[in-house]
Design a protein around this motif. Sequence first.
Motif, PDB file in Angstrom:
ATOM      1  N   LEU A   1     -71.356  37.701 110.624  1.00 47.02           N
ATOM      2  CA  LEU A   1     -71.299  35.586 110.760  1.00 47.02           C
ATOM      3  C   LEU A   1     -70.615  35.241 109.369  1.00 47.02           C
ATOM      4  CD1 LEU A   1     -73.071  34.202 113.705  1.00 47.02           C
ATOM      5  CD2 LEU A   1     -71.071  35.775 113.485  1.00 47.02           C
ATOM      6  N   ILE A   2     -71.155  36.378 108.612  1.00 48.68           N
ATOM      7  CA  ILE A   2     -70.750  35.678 107.058  1.00 48.68           C
ATOM      8  C   ILE A   2     -69.397  36.028 106.878  1.00 48.68           C
ATOM      9  CG2 ILE A   2     -71.288  35.145 104.259  1.00 48.68           C
ATOM     10  CD1 ILE A   2     -73.753  36.195 106.060  1.00 48.68           C
ATOM     11  N   ASN A   3     -68.780  34.472 105.873  1.00 50.94           N
ATOM     12  CA  ASN A   3     -67.202  34.833 105.497  1.00 50.94           C
ATOM     13  C   ASN A   3     -66.275  36.029 106.796  1.00 50.94           C
ATOM     14  OD1 ASN A   3     -65.511  34.892 102.952  1.00 50.94           O
ATOM     15  ND2 ASN A   3     -66.360  36.277 101.871  1.00 50.94           N
ATOM     16  N   LEU A   4     -66.155  34.536 107.373  1.00 50.14           N
ATOM     17  CA  LEU A   4     -65.361  35.288 108.655  1.00 50.14           C
ATOM     18  C   LEU A   4     -64.069  34.443 108.852  1.00 50.14           C
ATOM     19  CD1 LEU A   4     -67.404  34.508 111.995  1.00 50.14           C
ATOM     20  CD2 LEU A   4     -66.851  36.920 111.114  1.00 50.14           C
ATOM     21  N   GLY A   5     -63.773  34.056 107.530  1.00 52.42           N
ATOM     22  CA  GLY A   5     -62.565  33.644 107.683  1.00 52.42           C
ATOM     23  C   GLY A   5     -61.157  32.835 108.796  1.00 52.42           C
TER      24      GLY A   5
ATOM     25  N   SER B   1     -60.995  29.198 111.703  1.00 48.99           N
ATOM     26  CA  SER B   1     -61.838  27.771 111.273  1.00 48.99           C
ATOM     27  C   SER B   1     -62.393  27.632 112.241  1.00 48.99           C
ATOM     28  CB  SER B   1     -60.403  27.282 111.502  1.00 48.99           C
ATOM     29  OG  SER B   1     -59.755  27.323 113.224  1.00 48.99           O
ATOM     30  N   SER B   2     -63.148  26.017 112.493  1.00 51.18           N
ATOM     31  CA  SER B   2     -64.563  25.691 113.159  1.00 51.18           C
ATOM     32  C   SER B   2     -63.545  25.922 114.581  1.00 51.18           C
ATOM     33  CB  SER B   2     -64.794  23.978 112.793  1.00 51.18           C
ATOM     34  OG  SER B   2     -65.332  24.186 114.131  1.00 51.18           O
ATOM     35  N   ASP B   3     -62.891  25.663 115.244  1.00 50.73           N
ATOM     36  CA  ASP B   3     -62.361  25.557 116.285  1.00 50.73           C
ATOM     37  C   ASP B   3     -61.708  27.142 116.772  1.00 50.73           C
ATOM     38  OD1 ASP B   3     -61.283  22.995 116.602  1.00 50.73           O
ATOM     39  OD2 ASP B   3     -59.478  22.618 116.267  1.00 50.73           O
ATOM     40  N   GLU B   4     -61.188  27.932 115.666  1.00 49.48           N
ATOM     41  CA  GLU B   4     -61.123  28.807 116.185  1.00 49.48           C
ATOM     42  C   GLU B   4     -62.974  30.396 116.738  1.00 49.48           C
ATOM     43  OE1 GLU B   4     -57.577  31.051 113.835  1.00 49.48           O
ATOM     44  OE2 GLU B   4     -59.541  30.550 112.926  1.00 49.48           O
ATOM     45  N   VAL B   5     -64.187  29.254 115.766  1.00 50.17           N
ATOM     46  CA  VAL B   5     -65.202  30.143 116.509  1.00 50.17           C
ATOM     47  C   VAL B   5     -65.550  29.477 117.292  1.00 50.17           C
ATOM     48  CG1 VAL B   5     -67.940  29.900 115.422  1.00 50.17           C
ATOM     49  CG2 VAL B   5     -65.963  30.181 113.706  1.00 50.17           C
ATOM     50  N   THR B   6     -65.128  27.522 117.588  1.00 52.29           N
ATOM     51  CA  THR B   6     -65.569  27.244 118.814  1.00 52.29           C
ATOM     52  C   THR B   6     -64.991  28.324 120.131  1.00 52.29           C
ATOM     53  OG1 THR B   6     -65.447  25.383 117.807  1.00 52.29           O
ATOM     54  CG2 THR B   6     -65.408  25.029 120.659  1.00 52.29           C
ATOM     55  N   LYS B   7     -63.748  29.188 120.126  1.00 51.37           N
ATOM     56  CA  LYS B   7     -63.417  29.494 121.203  1.00 51.37           C
ATOM     57  C   LYS B   7     -63.953  31.012 121.437  1.00 51.37           C
ATOM     58  CE  LYS B   7     -57.910  30.979 121.946  1.00 51.37           C
ATOM     59  NZ  LYS B   7     -58.248  32.195 121.853  1.00 51.37           N
TER      60      LYS B   7
ATOM     61  N   SER C   1     -68.102  28.133 109.771  1.00 50.41           N
ATOM     62  CA  SER C   1     -66.699  28.916 109.496  1.00 50.41           C
ATOM     63  C   SER C   1     -66.981  28.480 107.682  1.00 50.41           C
ATOM     64  CB  SER C   1     -65.442  28.011 110.159  1.00 50.41           C
ATOM     65  OG  SER C   1     -66.005  26.219 109.916  1.00 50.41           O
ATOM     66  N   SER C   2     -67.981  27.511 107.836  1.00 47.83           N
ATOM     67  CA  SER C   2     -68.025  26.892 106.158  1.00 47.83           C
ATOM     68  C   SER C   2     -69.153  27.692 105.508  1.00 47.83           C
ATOM     69  CB  SER C   2     -69.343  25.918 106.150  1.00 47.83           C
ATOM     70  OG  SER C   2     -70.646  26.184 106.751  1.00 47.83           O
ATOM     71  N   LEU C   3     -69.907  29.338 106.192  1.00 45.66           N
ATOM     72  CA  LEU C   3     -70.132  30.768 106.067  1.00 45.66           C
ATOM     73  C   LEU C   3     -69.533  31.343 105.011  1.00 45.66           C
ATOM     74  CD1 LEU C   3     -72.683  31.558 108.768  1.00 45.66           C
ATOM     75  CD2 LEU C   3     -73.517  30.256 105.917  1.00 45.66           C
ATOM     76  N   LYS C   4     -70.108  31.797 103.075  1.00 44.03           N
ATOM     77  CA  LYS C   4     -69.290  32.065 102.738  1.00 44.03           C
ATOM     78  C   LYS C   4     -69.581  34.036 101.934  1.00 44.03           C
ATOM     79  CE  LYS C   4     -65.291  29.903 102.207  1.00 44.03           C
ATOM     80  NZ  LYS C   4     -65.820  29.860 103.263  1.00 44.03           N
TER      81      LYS C   4
END
Lengths: 258, 224
Positions: free
Chosen positions: A214-218, A220-226, A255-258
């Motif tokens: 789940l790290i560094n997926l690139g 956005s928050s909305d895309e993760v929600t989807k 989405s903040s994980l880098k």
Amino acid sequence: MKKGKNIKYVGDSRVPQDIDKNIPTDFSQYAGKTEPFYPSFLLKEWMVGAVFLVALLVLSATHAAPLERIADPNDTAYIPLPDWYFLFLYEFLKFPYASGPYLPIGAFVIPGIAFGALFLAPFLDRGPERRPLKRPIATGMMLLAIASIFYLTWYSVEHHDWEATKNQGKIVDIPGEDAPEIDVNADGYKLLVTYACTSCHGDKLNGGAAGPTLINLGLSSDEVTKIVKEGKGAMPPGLFKGTDEELKTLSDYISSLK
Amino acid sequence: MLKKLYDWIDERLEVTPMWRDIADHEVPEHVNPAHHFSAFVYCFGGLTFFIILIQFLSGMFLTLYYVPDIENAWKSVYYLQNEVAFGKIVRAMHHWGASLALVMMFLHMLRVYFQGAYKKPRELNWIIGVLLFIIMLAFGFTGYLLPWDMKAVMATKVGLQIAEQSPLIGGVLKTLLSGDPTIIGALTLTRFFAIHVFFLPAALIGLLVLHFYMIRKQGISGPL
């Protein structure tokens, strides 16, 4: 060294010259252009070998041998797959009359007959004819075998989920390299633990037996929600049972994980 | 100097007749691609042997780093792949060589089959050839487990289930190969390693010697 020195002739190493109806005419009977094996013919073989070796080296230098993650014999989610040359047998064993209670037929009887026939080919196909078209049964059987092997291999390749194979085997724990640091005290991480996301995606969120990292997926928050709502790949929709507010915190965190 | 050395050895061991038996023979026109290009089909057997030599050499170098133990096997392969100079290439050669050896052997078998070259008096050599075929498949099966990664263990599990289906000896055969009736683990890996690097090469060399001896004894079958 002087030629012929100390030579004791040990007899010509050819078959006896007895003419038998079954024996095809020996090539020594043909007035062709023979060539000494050493050195003329060996040199040509050498050249073919050299070309082949270069091709193999180019292939080896450009395509590394695959290596998946270290074996975990208890991982039942993994879809097994043999090397490509056993694929046809693997596919064959999925047929209804070659699997389940009939497995002995698929795993032993049919391969046994095939290899038995191969062993006995010279004793089954005894006629004096050697040309393929003059022995239709022998030729037909082999063509049938080749066709089935090609078809089964093709079918197996066509119907296999290669994406899943690629993901399920990915190396996640690289020796000597620690997983990326993540903030385990964040609210988002606590939600991931609460809703059992870590059971698939790993405690360090860098992937596990059934889920990718789940790290560094690139995303956005909305895309993760989807993805959380609708699922993706092996992940079914509706796994997340929390409130919309929690989902927002979780998506922001991922989405903040880098 | 070299001539003197050769004569010294030849005087005692008479190597010249041996040399003559191995290399001093005529190659007929119909198998020579220089005369008929279609004769390239006669190359497949020789190329299979050539790849086997490459497999022996690359395999010998792989064992310099490989550790047949469930704790370290994967790590040693990973190290070989990523840290050792040319390790990646040697492993790739062994990997692709295995596939190519099977392809070449299959083509060689088809050539012999469709030309009816297995007919009298060459039946025995055909049988040796089919045995070699089985040995090569066994090489592929045992070698696939050695990196001890996911695909290796899972494919071996399936393979052993198939071996178990042999009538009467199925259960014993599985235990013999995996070292335990149920577990696929440390013993399985060491057994597959031993089979892959000791038992199978021994059988392969023995059968190849017979295969080549019979070719020299009987000559190549005539043109169609």
